[in-house]
Design a protein around this motif. Sequence first.
Motif, PDB file in Angstrom:
ATOM      1  N   VAL A 207     -15.134 -12.807  -5.122  1.00  0.00           N
ATOM      2  CA  VAL A 207     -14.363 -13.975  -4.694  1.00  0.00           C
ATOM      3  C   VAL A 207     -12.881 -13.768  -5.001  1.00  0.00           C
ATOM      4  CG1 VAL A 207     -13.961 -16.427  -5.116  1.00  0.00           C
ATOM      5  CG2 VAL A 207     -16.299 -15.572  -4.894  1.00  0.00           C
ATOM      6  N   GLU A 208     -12.584 -13.329  -6.213  1.00  0.00           N
ATOM      7  CA  GLU A 208     -11.197 -13.138  -6.620  1.00  0.00           C
ATOM      8  C   GLU A 208     -10.499 -12.091  -5.754  1.00  0.00           C
ATOM      9  OE1 GLU A 208      -8.958 -13.097 -10.900  1.00  0.00           O
ATOM     10  OE2 GLU A 208     -10.609 -11.679 -10.638  1.00  0.00           O
ATOM     11  N   ALA A 209     -11.250 -11.125  -5.261  1.00  0.00           N
ATOM     12  CA  ALA A 209     -10.660 -10.076  -4.433  1.00  0.00           C
ATOM     13  C   ALA A 209     -10.139 -10.614  -3.099  1.00  0.00           C
ATOM     14  CB  ALA A 209     -11.679  -8.972  -4.183  1.00  0.00           C
ATOM     15  N   LEU A 210     -10.552 -11.812  -2.707  1.00  0.00           N
ATOM     16  CA  LEU A 210     -10.057 -12.426  -1.472  1.00  0.00           C
ATOM     17  C   LEU A 210      -8.633 -12.939  -1.614  1.00  0.00           C
ATOM     18  CD1 LEU A 210     -13.175 -14.582  -0.486  1.00  0.00           C
ATOM     19  CD2 LEU A 210     -12.580 -12.302   0.373  1.00  0.00           C
ATOM     20  N   LEU A 211      -8.163 -13.062  -2.844  1.00  0.00           N
ATOM     21  CA  LEU A 211      -6.871 -13.714  -3.096  1.00  0.00           C
ATOM     22  C   LEU A 211      -5.748 -12.691  -3.020  1.00  0.00           C
ATOM     23  CD1 LEU A 211      -8.015 -16.014  -6.038  1.00  0.00           C
ATOM     24  CD2 LEU A 211      -8.074 -16.444  -3.569  1.00  0.00           C
ATOM     25  N   ARG A 212      -5.359 -12.394  -1.796  1.00  0.00           N
ATOM     26  CA  ARG A 212      -4.367 -11.348  -1.548  1.00  0.00           C
ATOM     27  C   ARG A 212      -3.386 -11.823  -0.480  1.00  0.00           C
ATOM     28  NH1 ARG A 212      -9.406 -10.182   0.686  1.00  0.00           N
ATOM     29  NH2 ARG A 212      -9.397 -10.021   2.978  1.00  0.00           N
ATOM     30  N   PRO A 213      -2.226 -11.200  -0.402  1.00  0.00           N
ATOM     31  CA  PRO A 213      -1.280 -11.575   0.658  1.00  0.00           C
ATOM     32  C   PRO A 213      -1.866 -11.316   2.044  1.00  0.00           C
ATOM     33  CG  PRO A 213      -0.204 -10.271  -1.044  1.00  0.00           C
ATOM     34  CD  PRO A 213      -1.671 -10.185  -1.315  1.00  0.00           C
ATOM     35  N   ALA A 214      -1.453 -12.086   3.016  1.00  0.00           N
ATOM     36  CA  ALA A 214      -1.915 -11.889   4.386  1.00  0.00           C
ATOM     37  C   ALA A 214      -1.366 -10.581   4.946  1.00  0.00           C
ATOM     38  CB  ALA A 214      -1.469 -13.061   5.259  1.00  0.00           C
ATOM     39  N   PRO A 215      -2.104  -9.920   5.839  1.00  0.00           N
ATOM     40  CA  PRO A 215      -1.604  -8.677   6.436  1.00  0.00           C
ATOM     41  C   PRO A 215      -0.301  -8.903   7.205  1.00  0.00           C
ATOM     42  CG  PRO A 215      -3.952  -8.988   6.899  1.00  0.00           C
ATOM     43  CD  PRO A 215      -3.461 -10.273   6.307  1.00  0.00           C
ATOM     44  N   PRO A 216       0.557  -7.887   7.266  1.00  0.00           N
ATOM     45  CA  PRO A 216       1.794  -8.008   8.047  1.00  0.00           C
ATOM     46  C   PRO A 216       1.482  -8.375   9.491  1.00  0.00           C
ATOM     47  CG  PRO A 216       1.816  -6.001   6.719  1.00  0.00           C
ATOM     48  CD  PRO A 216       0.434  -6.565   6.612  1.00  0.00           C
ATOM     49  N   GLY A 217       2.301  -9.218  10.054  1.00  0.00           N
ATOM     50  CA  GLY A 217       2.107  -9.632  11.427  1.00  0.00           C
ATOM     51  C   GLY A 217       1.220 -10.845  11.605  1.00  0.00           C
ATOM     52  N   THR A 218       0.645 -11.353  10.505  1.00  0.00           N
ATOM     53  CA  THR A 218      -0.214 -12.540  10.596  1.00  0.00           C
ATOM     54  C   THR A 218       0.590 -13.772  10.985  1.00  0.00           C
ATOM     55  OG1 THR A 218      -1.765 -11.680   8.937  1.00  0.00           O
ATOM     56  CG2 THR A 218      -1.758 -14.063   9.282  1.00  0.00           C
TER      57      THR A 218
END
Length: 296
Positions: A207-218
């Motif tokens: 679950v914690e691994a989902l907490l990341r910056p959005a990919p470039p271009g999103t």
Amino acid sequence: MCARFTLAVPDFAALVAMLEASFKSSADGRPPGRALGADPRAAALYRPRYNIAPSTVHPVLRAEDGGRALAPALWGFTGRFGGGGAGTSLLANARAESARTKPTFRGAFAARRCVVPADGFYEWTGPKGARRPTWFHPASGGLLRMAGLYQPAKDPETGQVDLRFLILTTAASPDVAPVHDRMPVLLEPGDVDLWLGEGGGEDLERVEALLRPAPPGTLAARAVSTRVNSVGHDDPALLEEVAAQAAAPENAASKAAALRTAAPKAAAPKAGGTLPLFDLDAGAGPAVPSGRTSRR
């Protein structure tokens, strides 16, 4: 993240349809487009919003009775977050890096995760006292699914138990970094099962691994009017693009000339790490204590 976002979907039925359509097949074989439940109050309270601020009631998506449902929730956890005898304050955001382990959020992270639907959020840039808003929205259109936590809260007067939510933030993606160093955590449609705890959500490391910056271009960015600065303004015109020169603050000479000729104006909102959450002169409500959301 500055504590303002938007959800301009025209009606509640359209919001439900957009969420249902966005969900992909998951590991348990359930088909895409599964039906969502909804608290009737969420539908009754819904309207398009262009300047959502803390203390606003907003629909959040959570796991409920083996499915998913939209429920109305008030934006902001309340409590004594400052320590040292500080009074009760409102917390709109929490840092994703510490949400799993910090005592304030640990219980909600383990068992009360939600998705906060939006179609954009605002960030500000520029010198203190003359900050300019930028509206970030999906580059390909559609919805954003912001990662949130919720908690029950009892109304001291009525005894009714309602929900409160906050939004998790992470380091800015390249799309947002020129304006701000933080952004809300944005979930992909395929992440929602895990985030809501529907398919092995007890594995908190995953679950914690989902907490990341959005990919470039999103995200796409649009300079918008400083009318956004006051929560008293909430209309479609807030999302209209403005020219760079119109968004820029007045220079010292033009400001001085305006002061000599114009009628007295109300004092400008105090400047801090971000734009204040409320324009008190507009009668919008109590301000969130300074510094609570400035760099979360």
